[in-house]
Design an enzyme around this catalytic site. Sequence first.
Site, short mmCIF file in Angstrom:
data_model
loop_
_atom_site.label_atom_id
_atom_site.label_comp_id
_atom_site.label_asym_id
_atom_site.label_seq_id
_atom_site.Cartn_x
_atom_site.Cartn_y
_atom_site.Cartn_z
N HIS A 163 -3.30 -2.09 1.54
CA HIS A 163 -2.32 -2.90 0.83
C HIS A 163 -1.83 -4.04 1.74
O HIS A 163 -2.33 -4.19 2.85
CB HIS A 163 -1.16 -2.01 0.36
CG HIS A 163 -1.64 -0.91 -0.53
ND1 HIS A 163 -1.97 0.34 -0.06
CD2 HIS A 163 -1.90 -0.91 -1.85
CE1 HIS A 163 -2.42 1.07 -1.08
NE2 HIS A 163 -2.38 0.34 -2.16
N SER A 214 -2.97 0.32 -7.29
CA SER A 214 -1.82 -0.06 -6.46
C SER A 214 -1.94 -1.48 -5.90
O SER A 214 -0.95 -2.05 -5.45
CB SER A 214 -1.63 0.93 -5.32
OG SER A 214 -2.82 1.03 -4.57
N ASP A 251 -1.82 1.90 6.94
CA ASP A 251 -2.27 1.29 5.69
C ASP A 251 -2.86 -0.09 5.95
O ASP A 251 -2.14 -1.06 6.18
CB ASP A 251 -1.09 1.20 4.71
CG ASP A 251 -1.50 0.64 3.33
OD1 ASP A 251 -2.67 0.26 3.16
OD2 ASP A 251 -0.64 0.61 2.43
#
Length: 378
Positions: free
Chosen positions: A357, A133, A354
């Site tokens: 990312h 990702s 998160d």
Amino acid sequence: MCICVARTEMGFGSRSLCCFLVAVSVIMIACICSADELAGHVNKSTSTMKWKDKQRKCNVFEGQWVYDDSYPLYNSSACPYIRKEFDCLKYGRPDHRYLHYKWQPKECDLPRFDGEDFLRRFKGKKIMFIGDSVSLNHWQSLICLLHAAVPLSNIIQETNSSISTFTFQDYEVSVMLYHSLYLVDIEMEQIGRVLKLDSLKNGKTWKQVDVLIFNTWLWWYRRGISQPWDYIQEGDKIYKDMDRMVAFRKGLMTWANWVDSNVNPKSTRVFFQGISPSHYNGREWNEPGVTNCSKESEPISGETYPSGLPPAAIVVEEVLKGISKPVYLLDITTLSQLRKDAHPSSYNGFKGMDCTHWCIAGLPDTWNQLLYAALISL
Ligand SMILES: *[C@@H]1O[C@H](CO)[C@@H](O)[C@H](O)[C@H]1NC(C)=O
Ligand SMILES: *[C@@H]1O[C@H](CO)[C@@H](O)[C@H](O)[C@H]1NC(C)=O
Ligand SMILES: *[C@@H]1O[C@H](CO)[C@@H](O)[C@H](O)[C@H]1NC(C)=O
Ligand SMILES: *[C@@H]1O[C@H](CO)[C@@H](O)[C@H](O)[C@H]1NC(C)=O
């Protein structure tokens, strides 16, 4: 489908805290292949020539972040392709300083990203990001950067089992994402899912591509429910588990051998993206007790990250050194370590924390600026 797989991956990312995603770095392996050959007709503007001269003396990965009001490079609200995991402004991130930092190499300036120039240079070419990702994050930033340069051009989107493609039709440029967690294969067998450290079957698709940008790391330390395999295989031997850094090195070696035996440097440029760091451990940046990035609104000043480079950096360095074909390390580790402020934290469409990312617009735009700088100077 690619999107669903990636979403699952992201869910795990937020829950199981990817503390292992530390970092890697180092070396830029000199690339002797000709970009001109690859880019077909190249219009060498004078600014490019100047950039080439300077770049020879400059390690673009050494430097610091400086506040610059002319950033971000595009208005992310006008980019219709940002996934909910990365669209921090849309999900209400209140502080906006993170959008205005520019990467300033110590000994030279980076060329500003010129999306139209990028598309003209790569007319008729395919650019593919391959990895987890973090590659998705990187790919989405490039699509927004290019879209911002030519907002009215026709863009076709296609997704099949493992490949998502955005084609800028007027320029015949395809920007692709190949979803692969480990680069090496996972296969379903009678005993269960087997991570095959010495098998890389997906490479058939990659060989046709003009620019390849690889990345893997995030998943090598996953355990328990988020570990997507039951056994590891190397040669004829099946293991229930092994030292993960050793497994990482073996997997990378398989990839390195694939590059050496399959890539034609005249037609394909190879990048390894290095390792994107997460920020769940405040001890790394001298804030013990901090366990996520929710309060971080400023980069670390200066050129070095207090905890330094992680052991995985050495593995990547060693493996890349052993490849005889030209591979360029897009050495984003340290500069990304400094950006504890650039993660979505809870400003994303699933509301999980998160710190793995990155917001778009944001840090991955700099990765693409560095990619662009490398592509025009080699
Ligand atoms: C090169 O680019 C410049 C500025 O973008 C343009 O004016 C010129 O016509 C181009 N030259 C060629 C040979 O394409
Ligand atoms: C950014 O784009 C949005 C949507 O197109 C628009 O409403 C907004 O005014 C733009 N902001 C700036 C600063 O240009
Ligand atoms: C998936 O898309 C890629 C690129 O568009 C294409 O090369 C490949 O053949 C497609 N695979 C399948 C199974 O349709
Ligand atoms: C994030 O860190 C803050 C304090 O730094 C803490 O209050 C909060 O519970 C943490 N959130 C998550 C989801 O870990």
